[in-house]
Design an enzyme around this catalytic site. Structure first.
Site, PDB file in Angstrom:
ATOM      1  N   ASP A 146       0.800  -1.228   0.000  1.00 26.75           N
ATOM      2  CA  ASP A 146       0.000   0.000   0.000  1.00 26.75           C
ATOM      3  C   ASP A 146       0.836   1.284   0.000  1.00 26.75           C
ATOM      4  O   ASP A 146       0.350   2.350  -0.344  1.00 26.75           O
ATOM      5  CB  ASP A 146      -0.935   0.017   1.223  1.00 26.75           C
ATOM      6  CG  ASP A 146      -0.192  -0.211   2.540  1.00 26.75           C
ATOM      7  OD1 ASP A 146       1.051  -0.343   2.501  1.00 26.75           O
ATOM      8  OD2 ASP A 146      -0.840  -0.269   3.594  1.00 26.75           O
ATOM      9  N   HIS A 147       2.108   1.185   0.380  1.00 23.69           N
ATOM     10  CA  HIS A 147       2.929   2.397   0.509  1.00 23.69           C
ATOM     11  C   HIS A 147       3.656   2.747  -0.795  1.00 23.69           C
ATOM     12  O   HIS A 147       3.546   3.852  -1.296  1.00 23.69           O
ATOM     13  CB  HIS A 147       3.965   2.219   1.624  1.00 23.69           C
ATOM     14  CG  HIS A 147       3.424   2.409   3.010  1.00 23.69           C
ATOM     15  ND1 HIS A 147       2.461   1.616   3.538  1.00 23.69           N
ATOM     16  CD2 HIS A 147       3.727   3.318   3.969  1.00 23.69           C
ATOM     17  CE1 HIS A 147       2.183   2.020   4.773  1.00 23.69           C
ATOM     18  NE2 HIS A 147       2.943   3.057   5.059  1.00 23.69           N
ATOM     19  N   ASP A 170       3.901  -1.160  11.477  1.00 23.53           N
ATOM     20  CA  ASP A 170       3.444   0.168  11.090  1.00 23.53           C
ATOM     21  C   ASP A 170       2.848   0.804  12.336  1.00 23.53           C
ATOM     22  O   ASP A 170       2.092   0.158  13.076  1.00 23.53           O
ATOM     23  CB  ASP A 170       2.389   0.089   9.976  1.00 23.53           C
ATOM     24  CG  ASP A 170       2.139   1.473   9.395  1.00 23.53           C
ATOM     25  OD1 ASP A 170       2.682   1.768   8.313  1.00 23.53           O
ATOM     26  OD2 ASP A 170       1.433   2.272  10.041  1.00 23.53           O
ATOM     27  N   ARG A 197      -0.592  12.824  10.033  1.00 21.03           N
ATOM     28  CA  ARG A 197       0.735  13.405  10.307  1.00 21.03           C
ATOM     29  C   ARG A 197       0.975  14.606   9.408  1.00 21.03           C
ATOM     30  O   ARG A 197       0.666  14.549   8.208  1.00 21.03           O
ATOM     31  CB  ARG A 197       1.844  12.378  10.067  1.00 21.03           C
ATOM     32  CG  ARG A 197       1.833  11.337  11.131  1.00 21.03           C
ATOM     33  CD  ARG A 197       3.035  10.429  11.119  1.00 21.03           C
ATOM     34  NE  ARG A 197       2.923   9.591  12.295  1.00 21.03           N
ATOM     35  CZ  ARG A 197       3.215   8.304  12.350  1.00 21.03           C
ATOM     36  NH1 ARG A 197       3.693   7.706  11.286  1.00 21.03           N
ATOM     37  NH2 ARG A 197       3.066   7.630  13.464  1.00 21.03           N
ATOM     38  N   SER A 205       6.706   7.303  13.044  1.00 20.08           N
ATOM     39  CA  SER A 205       6.524   6.012  12.392  1.00 20.08           C
ATOM     40  C   SER A 205       7.334   4.896  13.052  1.00 20.08           C
ATOM     41  O   SER A 205       8.221   5.137  13.874  1.00 20.08           O
ATOM     42  CB  SER A 205       6.905   6.150  10.918  1.00 20.08           C
ATOM     43  OG  SER A 205       8.068   5.433  10.637  1.00 20.08           O
ATOM     44  N   ARG A 210       9.191   2.862  11.287  1.00 24.61           N
ATOM     45  CA  ARG A 210      10.213   2.414  10.329  1.00 24.61           C
ATOM     46  C   ARG A 210      11.538   2.140  11.027  1.00 24.61           C
ATOM     47  O   ARG A 210      12.157   3.028  11.616  1.00 24.61           O
ATOM     48  CB  ARG A 210      10.373   3.438   9.191  1.00 24.61           C
ATOM     49  CG  ARG A 210      10.885   4.789   9.580  1.00 24.61           C
ATOM     50  CD  ARG A 210      10.779   5.787   8.443  1.00 24.61           C
ATOM     51  NE  ARG A 210       9.383   6.138   8.212  1.00 24.61           N
ATOM     52  CZ  ARG A 210       8.957   7.343   7.839  1.00 24.61           C
ATOM     53  NH1 ARG A 210       9.809   8.328   7.628  1.00 24.61           N
ATOM     54  NH2 ARG A 210       7.673   7.588   7.665  1.00 24.61           N
TER      55      ARG A 210
HETATM   56  C1  MIC Z   1       3.896   6.472   8.313  1.00 23.03           C
HETATM   57  O1  MIC Z   1       2.708   6.785   8.355  1.00 23.03           O
HETATM   58  O2  MIC Z   1       4.814   7.215   8.694  1.00 23.03           O
HETATM   59  C2  MIC Z   1       4.258   5.109   7.766  1.00 23.03           C
HETATM   60  C3  MIC Z   1       4.911   5.325   6.466  1.00 23.03           C
HETATM   61  O3  MIC Z   1       3.097   4.345   7.563  1.00 23.03           O
HETATM   62  C4  MIC Z   1       5.181   4.412   8.767  1.00 23.03           C
HETATM   63  C5  MIC Z   1       5.760   3.144   8.300  1.00 23.03           C
HETATM   64  C6  MIC Z   1       6.917   3.304   7.356  1.00 23.03           C
HETATM   65  O4  MIC Z   1       7.705   4.241   7.497  1.00 23.03           O
HETATM   66  O5  MIC Z   1       7.030   2.470   6.472  1.00 23.03           O
HETATM   67  C7  MIC Z   1       4.521   4.141  10.128  1.00 23.03           C
HETATM   68  O6  MIC Z   1       3.588   4.814  10.483  1.00 23.03           O
HETATM   69  O7  MIC Z   1       5.001   3.292  10.882  1.00 23.03           O
HETATM   70 FE1  SF4 Z   2      -0.165   4.881   5.056  1.00 19.50          FE
HETATM   71 FE2  SF4 Z   2       1.124   5.576   7.291  1.00 19.50          FE
HETATM   72 FE3  SF4 Z   2      -0.324   7.353   5.922  1.00 19.50          FE
HETATM   73 FE4  SF4 Z   2      -1.543   5.427   7.217  1.00 19.50          FE
HETATM   74  S1  SF4 Z   2      -0.316   7.045   8.103  1.00 19.50           S
HETATM   75  S2  SF4 Z   2      -1.997   6.139   5.146  1.00 19.50           S
HETATM   76  S3  SF4 Z   2      -0.132   3.723   6.958  1.00 19.50           S
HETATM   77  S4  SF4 Z   2       1.541   6.339   5.225  1.00 19.50           S
END
Ligand code: MIC
Ligand code: SF4
Length: 651
Positions: A67-68, A122, A382, A541, A543
């Site tokens: 999905d990313h 995640d 975010r 996140s 990550r």
């Molecule tokens: C995000 O919303 O920051 C992400 C991208 O979903 C991350 C995961 C990632 O960095 O792959 C998260 O929320 O953990």
């Molecule tokens: Fe995707 Fe993270 Fe954004 Fe949710 S917050 S839509 S998991 S990138």
């Protein structure tokens, strides 16, 4: 002794069956029923899982989502998808194909179940708490271990009660509940805590509304958020053909919370999280009239059918203002199909919304960046600086209702008190449910799985392994950050960087690239070093690349005033010592490029039975600084080995 719902689920999942409830802050290990990964964190998680030598996952249910990274500018994203698909087939994992939707939405719709534990690579995994499950975000390595059958280690959270009363009124939505909580609690208020919702007000909130709240509990820094499982949960599961999984769950009468926050839903007014932090909250009434350049509906926070319906009702018969660029990225394909049947999609298209695919998209800077210096209203979770892709844009996090009003007027518009009549979307949802499994590939039998070959594209590089820290080290300060440094600051996302998630040598070139453009060169030249942070270092996140890539560049220690939960665990997993200032003012005694002398580190990591304190010398200015390693004995041993993987190999 009466227990909260969170305590009940924890008690029933403790790896060492205990009859008494652990105290908040005590190390605990819980059994994990379900796991999820997404493609940006999944590749590393599965590379690690592969090294365990198991023939199949041991969890009850594991799902791998794509999905990313769906932009596919070149072969890299697709290679990752193929790798993930072949790994899923080989090891008994469900696979959700690209285009099927965002992991948290699809998991809620297709797999989440009351009373279960879910560990996801995640940070927004707690979305599942809307169904009365204990859903926790973590680094990919922890998820890999859980798939291998290991229990998940964490500190027993404090349980904070949130008592909801009253009913949401016109123009306000579930998003305003969580924004109100962020206003009160801040982005670090929930570290080490679970927010548990109760009270008569919850009966008026659907599961998808609850999911907007539990999803954004991640922004409070919380370990998780949870709602009881009640009639609304039953309806949600029945509508999705999963009614058999329903069971009623709530806290015992007389359960004791650490503290209780009261929110009167009837008194809430539309709110916005202003640039550049989810807790920078203002009432929309104060922002009214401020020009808006972009509006985006979607993300795992707000892309349910009712969210889209609210937008369609508000823009009905009107056109997106010529000064506004508006987009919608639906959370799941099933929801998008239902929106099509309900006439919602055509209303949005007619109004001038650009329809993006069912994926994270703009939320993670994968396209649809705002104009330079633009004001973007997003229903996301975010708004860290630069995350949208335009470094100088101002991103405001708002409800779908507030976003829709701005789309047609090109200014912030306060809808408080407006009578917005919502259509009944349930029949359309029911019609679309039969499509929900079309893009999910179910696990193969062990027999069939034997013949599967893993597909490994050229961008997929092995996960680097760190070396144990020496007993005495002199380390240069490679970077000094302020409070609330996010993982987006440490390891940015976006279209340019994300394709390297399975290639640590390449992605490490982007560490701190916005805040300290010469970080990579500096770290390479020094060979090793440390990072200094303020309060809540590593928020945001999950990550693990924000630990892995600095580790690869030789970062051995991060010293900060305090840490975000998931990032601290990731640092330990990759052998980086997370040290905390005993006197926060000592932070001022260190500047970038100073050389710090650390001695007796092995004693610190071996004994750990001691108080974990360490005095170090700033050789540049001669000052002495006191730090502490706040870690359990097991974590200290992992650090002594240089990280979790070398630790496991050693054992
Ligand atoms: C995000 O919303 O920051 C992400 C991208 O979903 C991350 C995961 C990632 O960095 O792959 C998260 O929320 O953990
Ligand atoms: Fe995707 Fe993270 Fe954004 Fe949710 S917050 S839509 S998991 S990138």
């Amino acid at each position: 002794m009466p227990n909260t719902l969170s305590e009940k689920i924890i008690l029933s999942h403790l790896a060492d069956k205990a009859t008494h409830l652990p105290k908040a802050g005590e190390p605990i290990s819980i059994h994990i029923d379900q796991t999820l990964t997404q493609d940006a964190t999944g590749t590393m998680a599965y590379l690690q899982f592969e090294t365990m030598g198991l023939s199949r996952v041991k969890s009850e249910l594991s799902v791998s989502y794509v999905d990313h990274n769906t932009l596919q500018e070149d072969y890299k994203n697709q290679d990752d998808h193929r790798y993930l698909q072949s790994v899923a087939a080989k090891y008994g994992i469900w696979f959700s194909r690209a285009g099927n939707g965002i992991c948290h939405q699809v998991h809620l719709e297709c797999f989440g179940a009351p009373g279960k534990t879910l560990l996801g690579a995640d940070s927004h995994t707690p979305t599942g708490g809307a169904l009365g499950m204990l859903a926790i975000g973590s680094g990919g390595l922890d998820v890999a271990l859980a798939m291998g059958g290991a229990a998940f280690d964490l500190l027993m959270p404090e349980i904070i009660g949130v008592r909801l009363s009253g009913k949401l009124t016109g123009g306000t939505s579930a998003k305003d509940v969580i924004l109100d909580l962020l206003r009160r609690e801040t982005v670090k208020g929930g570290v080490g805590a679970i927010y548990e919702y109760f009270g008569e007000g919850i009966a008026g909130l659907s599961v998808t509304e609850r999911a907007s709240i539990t999803n954004m509990g991640a922004e409070l820094g919380a370990t998780s958020s949870i709602f009881p499982s009640d009639e609304k949960t039953k309806v949600f599961l029945e509508d999705r053909g999963r009614g058999g999984l329903w069971k009623e769950l709530s806290a015992d009468a007389g359960a004791v919370y650490k503290r209780v926050i009261d929110i009167d839903l009837s008194a809430l007014r539309p709110l916005a999280a202003c640039p550049h932090s989810p807790d920078n909250i203002k009432p929309v009434s104060e922002l009214a009239g401020l020009p808006v350049d972009q509006v985006v509906i979607g993300s795992c926070t707000n892309s349910s059918l009712d969210d889209l319906a609210a937008v369609a009702v508000i823009v009905s018969g009107k056109t997106v203002h010529p000064r506004v660029s508006a987009g919608v990225a639906c959370g799941s394909r099933t929801t998008l199909l239902a929106a099509e049947k309900a006439g919602i999609l055509s209303e949005l298209l007619r109004a001038g919304f650009r329809v993006l695919e069912c994926a994270c998209g703009p939320c993670i800077g994968m396209g649809f960046a705002p104009k330079s210096g633009g004001v973007s209203l997003r229903t996301f979770n975010r708004n860290f600086k630069g995350r949208s892709g335009s470094a100088d844009a101002g991103v405001y996090l708002v409800s779908p209702q507030t976003a829709a009003a701005a789309a047609i007027s090109a200014v912030f518009t306060d809808l408080a008190g407006e009578n917005i009549t919502m259509p009944d979307t349930r029949p359309f949802l029911l019609q679309s449910q039969r499509f929900s499994s079309d893009m999910l590939i179910s696990p193969l039998s062990p027999e069939e799985a034997k013949n599967i070959e893993i597909e490994r594209g050229p961008n997929i590089k092995p996960c680097p392994i760190s070396t144990p820290i020496a007993d005495k080290v002199d380390l240069p300060v490679l970077f000094k950050g302020g409070d609330n440094i996010s993982t987006d600051d440490i390891m940015p996302a976006g279209a340019k960087v994300l394709p390297f998630r399975s290639n640590i040598p390449e992605i490490s070139k982007f560490v701190f690239s916005a805040l300290s453009p010469d970080f990579y060169q500096k770290a390479k030249k020094a060979g090793s070093g440390l990072i200094i942070g303020g309060v809540n270092y590593g928020q945001g996140s999950s990550r693990e690349h924000a630990a892995l890539a600095p580790m690869y560049l030789g970062v051995k220690i991060v010293a900060a005033k305090s840490f975000a939960r998931i990032h601290k665990a990731n640092l330990i997993n990759y052998g980086i010592l997370p040290l905390t200032f005993i006197n926060p003012e000592d932070y001022d005694l260190i500047q970038t490029d100073d050389i710090l002398e650390f001695k007796d580190l092995h004693q610190l990591l071996e004994k750990k039975s001691g108080d974990g304190q360490l005095e170090i010398l700033n050789r540049t200015n001669g000052k002495r600084i006191s730090l502490v390693l706040q870690a359990g004995e097991n974590e200290a041993q992992i650090l002594r080995s240089g990280g979790r993987i070398p630790h496991m190999k050693g054992n």
